[in-house]
Design an enzyme around this catalytic site. Structure first.
Site, PDB file in Angstrom:
ATOM      1  N   LYS A   1       0.847  -1.182   0.000  1.00 51.78           N
ATOM      2  CA  LYS A   1       0.000   0.000   0.000  1.00 51.78           C
ATOM      3  C   LYS A   1       0.886   1.237   0.000  1.00 51.78           C
ATOM      4  O   LYS A   1       2.013   1.138   0.503  1.00 51.78           O
ATOM      5  CB  LYS A   1      -0.983   0.030   1.176  1.00 51.78           C
TER       6      LYS A   1
ATOM      7  N   TYR B   1      -4.920   3.538   6.113  1.00 50.37           N
ATOM      8  CA  TYR B   1      -5.408   2.576   7.113  1.00 50.37           C
ATOM      9  C   TYR B   1      -6.727   3.042   7.716  1.00 50.37           C
ATOM     10  O   TYR B   1      -7.644   2.249   7.924  1.00 50.37           O
ATOM     11  CB  TYR B   1      -4.383   2.398   8.240  1.00 50.37           C
TER      12      TYR B   1
HETATM   13  P1  NAD Z   1      12.488   1.685   2.228  1.00 48.03           P
HETATM   14  O1  NAD Z   1      13.029   2.968   1.754  1.00 48.03           O
HETATM   15  O2  NAD Z   1      13.031   1.118   3.495  1.00 48.03           O
HETATM   16  O3  NAD Z   1      12.634   0.561   1.108  1.00 48.03           O
HETATM   17  C1  NAD Z   1      12.374   0.822  -0.249  1.00 48.03           C
HETATM   18  C2  NAD Z   1      13.267  -0.054  -1.093  1.00 48.03           C
HETATM   19  O4  NAD Z   1      13.014   0.229  -2.474  1.00 48.03           O
HETATM   20  C3  NAD Z   1      14.750   0.176  -0.832  1.00 48.03           C
HETATM   21  O5  NAD Z   1      15.409  -1.043  -0.725  1.00 48.03           O
HETATM   22  C4  NAD Z   1      15.218   0.946  -2.058  1.00 48.03           C
HETATM   23  O6  NAD Z   1      16.568   0.694  -2.384  1.00 48.03           O
HETATM   24  C5  NAD Z   1      14.293   0.392  -3.132  1.00 48.03           C
HETATM   25  N1  NAD Z   1      14.165   1.271  -4.284  1.00 48.03           N
HETATM   26  C6  NAD Z   1      14.096   0.839  -5.546  1.00 48.03           C
HETATM   27  N2  NAD Z   1      14.043   1.860  -6.405  1.00 48.03           N
HETATM   28  C7  NAD Z   1      14.108   2.969  -5.669  1.00 48.03           C
HETATM   29  C8  NAD Z   1      14.103   4.363  -5.990  1.00 48.03           C
HETATM   30  N3  NAD Z   1      14.027   4.793  -7.260  1.00 48.03           N
HETATM   31  N4  NAD Z   1      14.156   5.236  -4.982  1.00 48.03           N
HETATM   32  C9  NAD Z   1      14.216   4.833  -3.708  1.00 48.03           C
HETATM   33  N5  NAD Z   1      14.231   3.518  -3.341  1.00 48.03           N
HETATM   34  C10 NAD Z   1      14.174   2.614  -4.314  1.00 48.03           C
HETATM   35  O7  NAD Z   1      10.904   1.882   2.354  1.00 48.03           O
HETATM   36  P2  NAD Z   1       9.891   0.921   3.109  1.00 48.03           P
HETATM   37  O8  NAD Z   1       9.557   1.512   4.414  1.00 48.03           O
HETATM   38  O9  NAD Z   1      10.380  -0.467   3.063  1.00 48.03           O
HETATM   39  O10 NAD Z   1       8.577   1.074   2.184  1.00 48.03           O
HETATM   40  C11 NAD Z   1       8.447   0.395   0.959  1.00 48.03           C
HETATM   41  C12 NAD Z   1       6.962   0.184   0.637  1.00 48.03           C
HETATM   42  O11 NAD Z   1       6.391  -0.618   1.660  1.00 48.03           O
HETATM   43  C13 NAD Z   1       6.140   1.463   0.598  1.00 48.03           C
HETATM   44  O12 NAD Z   1       5.193   1.392  -0.440  1.00 48.03           O
HETATM   45  C14 NAD Z   1       5.436   1.516   1.932  1.00 48.03           C
HETATM   46  O13 NAD Z   1       4.190   2.169   1.902  1.00 48.03           O
HETATM   47  C15 NAD Z   1       5.253   0.041   2.214  1.00 48.03           C
HETATM   48  N6  NAD Z   1       5.200  -0.244   3.655  1.00 48.03           N
HETATM   49  C16 NAD Z   1       4.174  -0.949   4.124  1.00 48.03           C
HETATM   50  C17 NAD Z   1       4.078  -1.223   5.464  1.00 48.03           C
HETATM   51  C18 NAD Z   1       2.940  -2.047   5.986  1.00 48.03           C
HETATM   52  O14 NAD Z   1       2.817  -2.183   7.180  1.00 48.03           O
HETATM   53  N7  NAD Z   1       2.128  -2.632   5.128  1.00 48.03           N
HETATM   54  C19 NAD Z   1       5.038  -0.759   6.338  1.00 48.03           C
HETATM   55  C20 NAD Z   1       6.122  -0.050   5.806  1.00 48.03           C
HETATM   56  C21 NAD Z   1       6.197   0.215   4.465  1.00 48.03           C
END
Ligand code: NAD
Length: 370
Positions: free
Chosen positions: A136, A221
């Site tokens: 999401k 949410y």
């Molecule tokens: P994050 O920044 O920790 O991870 C993102 C990943 O994508 C990184 O490994 C990064 O290297 C990669 N990536 C690939 N292309 C990229 C670009 N062009 N720019 C930046 N990063 C790039 O973020 P996160 O917290 O893991 O969030 C990722 C997704 O997961 C989001 O859509 C977020 O909404 C979702 N999320 C969901 C929950 C949940 O509880 N369902 C919790 C946290 C995050």
């Protein structure tokens, strides 16, 4: 069937929540049996903080196995190969990922990249003929989401959203109580979810990667929760935005209050923020009773009370339940508990309307025909 297997099966189906109160409350105990014969073989795309959380949670899964990884950072792929026992032939970068179509050992790709990349990545994975689970918010807007659904349908692949709360036991119990009429006619919903955003340089504050601010990230949410608390789809929305730090939140929204009007006359009063902590609750009240969850949407442990007293559902890692749930749905052709791409679209239609309301000074936006 023994009670643990029975529990797991009911839980993944999202039914039978009343039986849960008698069961032991730790994930390890509930998940101590052997793995199922059939496994959903999963690759994670985007090895950031959430992708890692999912990988760790999948260690306890019964029906889903982490077998692959997609990353633009070679060092991360090396690390994951060792940490999660992933064979080199199941690792890809963003340029080679379309070759995943020739890999018969991967069934589904879980997209955990920044929000605004979901659209492109879902289309890529669908074109490679693999099932897709996407984090999401599903996309930046309803238009993109419609296209994603159409492309997945055409490719013959399943498309789900990482709406993990739909597998969480307290949330399942709330839905069961509402569906069983135990709350009576629903009268009001009050949901909110937010936190104080840290690093000013993170992608979450850049519109091109995040699509929006608190609303897209965690307001979703409160919105999704209003839909499962009422069992209805909103027919109108209004929204108001406040911004106390226009520098940090130059590109994305900081705090939004929004209202959703439902056909029964219920109004859900909701909020989201990137500006303060301890803002997380779902409250639904009907003529006969209520459910309050707080925390309601984070990793928890989720806690709740109803008009009957404290809730006593088991505490199990949400991502473990979600991945086993998705595996059960796909492998055993089960109905999904409202986590399909179509559900993501319903939320995105509302999100579009919320931003439209803000642009129009808080105007009431009717959702019919959107
Ligand atoms: P994050 O920044 O920790 O991870 C993102 C990943 O994508 C990184 O490994 C990064 O290297 C990669 N990536 C690939 N292309 C990229 C670009 N062009 N720019 C930046 N990063 C790039 O973020 P996160 O917290 O893991 O969030 C990722 C997704 O997961 C989001 O859509 C977020 O909404 C979702 N999320 C969901 C929950 C949940 O509880 N369902 C919790 C946290 C995050």
């Amino acid at each position: 069937m023994d009670s643990r297997r029975d529990f797991l099966q009911k839980l993944t189906l999202g039914i039978g929540a009343t039986a849960l109160t008698d069961l032991p409350a730790t994930a390890r105990e509930l998940y101590s049996g052997p793995k199922a014969d059939k496994q959903l073989r999963v690759a994670i795309m985007g090895l950031g903080s959430y992708g890692t959380r999912v990988a760790e949670a999948m260690k306890d899964c019964k029906m889903a196995t982490l077998v692959g990884a997609v990353s633009g950072t070679p060092a991360k792929l090396e690390d994951w190969k060792k940490k999660y026992n992933i064979p080199a032939k199941n690792t890809y970068n963003y340029e080679t990922v379309s070759k995943i179509k020739d890999n018969p050992d991967i069934d589904l790709v879980y997209i955990t990249t920044p929000n605004s990349l979901h659209y492109k990545h879902v289309l890529q994975i669908a074109a490679a003929g693999k099932h897709v689970l996407c984090e999401k918010p599903v996309a930046d807007n309803a238009k993109q989401t419609r296209e994603m659904i159409a492309v997945c349908e055409k490719a013959g692949v399943k498309f789900y959203i990482g709406y993990r709360m739909h597998f969480e036991p307290h949330t399942r119990e709330l839905i069961r109580m509402r569906e069983a009429g135990e709350l009576g006619k629903i009268m009001h919903v009050n949901n909110y979810m937010g936190f104080k955003s840290g690093d000013p340089n993170q992608w979450r504050l850049k519109k091109a990667l995040a699509g929006g601010g608190a609303m897209m990230d965690v307001g979703i949410y409160a919105l999704n929760g209003a839909r499962y608390a009422t069992g209805e789809e909103p027919i109108w929305v209004t929204a108001q935005e406040t911004k106390t730090d226009p520098v940090k939140f130059k590109e994305v929204d900081e705090t939004i209050m929004f209202q959703l009007g439902f056909p029964s006359g219920v109004v859900a009063s909701c909020g989201t923020t990137y500006n303060f902590n301890n803002y997380e609750r779902l409250y639904v009240i009907g003529e006969k009773g209520f459910v309050e969850l707080s925390p309601a949407f984070s990793y928890g442990p989720i806690k709740g009370r109803t008009h009957n007293g404290p809730m006593n559902q088991p505490v199990i890692t949400h991502q473990t339940l979600q991945m086993d749930g998705i595996a059960d749905i796909i492998l055993n052709n089960k109905p999904d508990p409202n986590v399909s791409g179509a559900e993501g679209l319903k939320d995105m239609i509302v999100v579009d309307a919320l931003y439209e309301s803000i642009r129009k000074g808080g105007a009431k936006i009717m959702l019919a025909g959107k």
